[in-house]
Design an enzyme around this catalytic site. Structure first.
Site, PDB file in Angstrom:
ATOM      1  N   MET A   1      75.668  48.082  28.658  1.00  0.00           N
ATOM      2  CA  MET A   1      75.918  47.361  29.690  1.00  0.00           C
ATOM      3  C   MET A   1      77.212  48.058  31.229  1.00  0.00           C
ATOM      4  O   MET A   1      77.369  48.881  30.592  1.00  0.00           O
ATOM      5  CB  MET A   1      76.842  46.226  29.243  1.00  0.00           C
ATOM      6  N   CYS A   2      76.542  47.795  32.189  1.00  0.00           N
ATOM      7  CA  CYS A   2      77.520  48.644  32.878  1.00  0.00           C
ATOM      8  C   CYS A   2      78.838  48.544  32.941  1.00  0.00           C
ATOM      9  O   CYS A   2      79.826  47.523  31.629  1.00  0.00           O
ATOM     10  CB  CYS A   2      76.676  48.581  34.482  1.00  0.00           C
ATOM     11  N   ARG A   3      79.474  50.027  33.353  1.00  0.00           N
ATOM     12  CA  ARG A   3      81.506  49.711  33.348  1.00  0.00           C
ATOM     13  C   ARG A   3      81.495  49.417  34.816  1.00  0.00           C
ATOM     14  O   ARG A   3      80.638  50.104  35.179  1.00  0.00           O
ATOM     15  CB  ARG A   3      81.494  50.605  32.691  1.00  0.00           C
TER      16      ARG A   3
END
Ligand code: GLN
Length: 257
Positions: A1-3
């Site tokens: 998942m993105c940050r």
């Protein structure tokens, strides 16, 4: 998942001071994230920054996004040392399976001085969000920046802001209803806005994903993962939101349950 991360403070700081320079900066979190919680391995499908310039009613927003790994964009790494702001958002992306890699799909999304990022996934996309998306007018749906869950969440938040809703209420309403429509979704949202006097409001939710914040004399930084080993970082509990109102404000943590 993105940050992702956001910073709001009393004095301008370089984007690099949060995005590229710390030992566990967003740049490092792009290739070596520490707390992905089962969603992806690296965040190499693009990145972006959005920042406010000016501290008054003349405040304007800017952004820079690219559908490439942050570490490959040498011009950005240089630009980040030159741009100073009191309020900004940055994100690195790991595209959810089935969603496109394109500049329009990279957070943060921006509309004037409103800047938005989503870290997570809407379960059952796209069917699970169809009823909520039906609240959007046809033209908004026709001009979404990308066919992604994040772009629809952003359009739903924007619709509330256009109607004059408080930024925190706008985000909390959208996450509550999206979670009801798509249980199990990961909904870490970040919204940065400026009011008519240029004063920023930052709203960050933690729903099934990592989020921490640090408050100090140089302002408040909220990030998916702490940027260094400073003990001043506080982990945000699940199903909670951090709200910061104004450059000198202290963060308020609200439970969503
Ligand atoms: N689902 C969003 C996208 O694909 C966010 C991805 C993420 O958080 N990894 O852009």
């Amino acid at each position: 998942m993105c940050r992702h991360l956001a910073h709001v403070g009393p004095r301008p700081v370089t984007l690099a001071s949060r995005v590229t320079e710390p030992p566990h900066s967003l740049l490092v979190q792009a290739y070596a994230p520490a707390d992905m919680r089962g969603g992806g391995t690296v965040n190499a499908d693009g990145f972006g920054v959005g920042w406010l310039d000016g501290d008054t009613e003349d405040a304007v927003g800017h952004s820079y996004r690219q559908p490439v790994p942050m570490w490959t964009d040498a011009s950005f790494l240089d630009l980040a040392t030159a741009v100073r702001s009191t309020a900004f958002v940055a994100a690195v992306r790991s595209a959810t399976v089935g969603m496109p890699v394109s500049v329009g799909a990279c957070a943060p999304f921006r509309d004037g001085t409103r800047i938005f990022s989503h870290n997570g996934v809407v379960r059952g996309w796209p069917g699970s969000l169809a009823d909520l998306a039906a609240e959007l007018d046809t033209q908004t749906l026709m001009t979404l920046e990308a066919p992604t869950d994040s772009a629809v969440l952003w359009a739903l938040v924007r619709r509330h802001l256009d109607a004059g809703k408080d930024p925190a209420d706008a985000v909390l309403d959208v996450v509550t209803r999206a979670l009801a429509a798509a249980p199990g979704s990961r909904l870490n949202l970040l919204l940065l806005t400026a009011d008519q006097r240029g004063e920023p409001t930052l709203v960050a939710t933690a729903i099934d994903h990592a989020l921490s914040y640090r408050a100090g004399a140089d302002g408040v930084t909220v990030a998916s993962e702490p940027l260094d080993d400073d003990p001043g970082w506080t982990s945000v509990p699940d199903l909670a939101a951090v709200v910061v109102r104004g450059r000198d404000a202290t963060p308020e943590v609200t439970s969503l349950t």
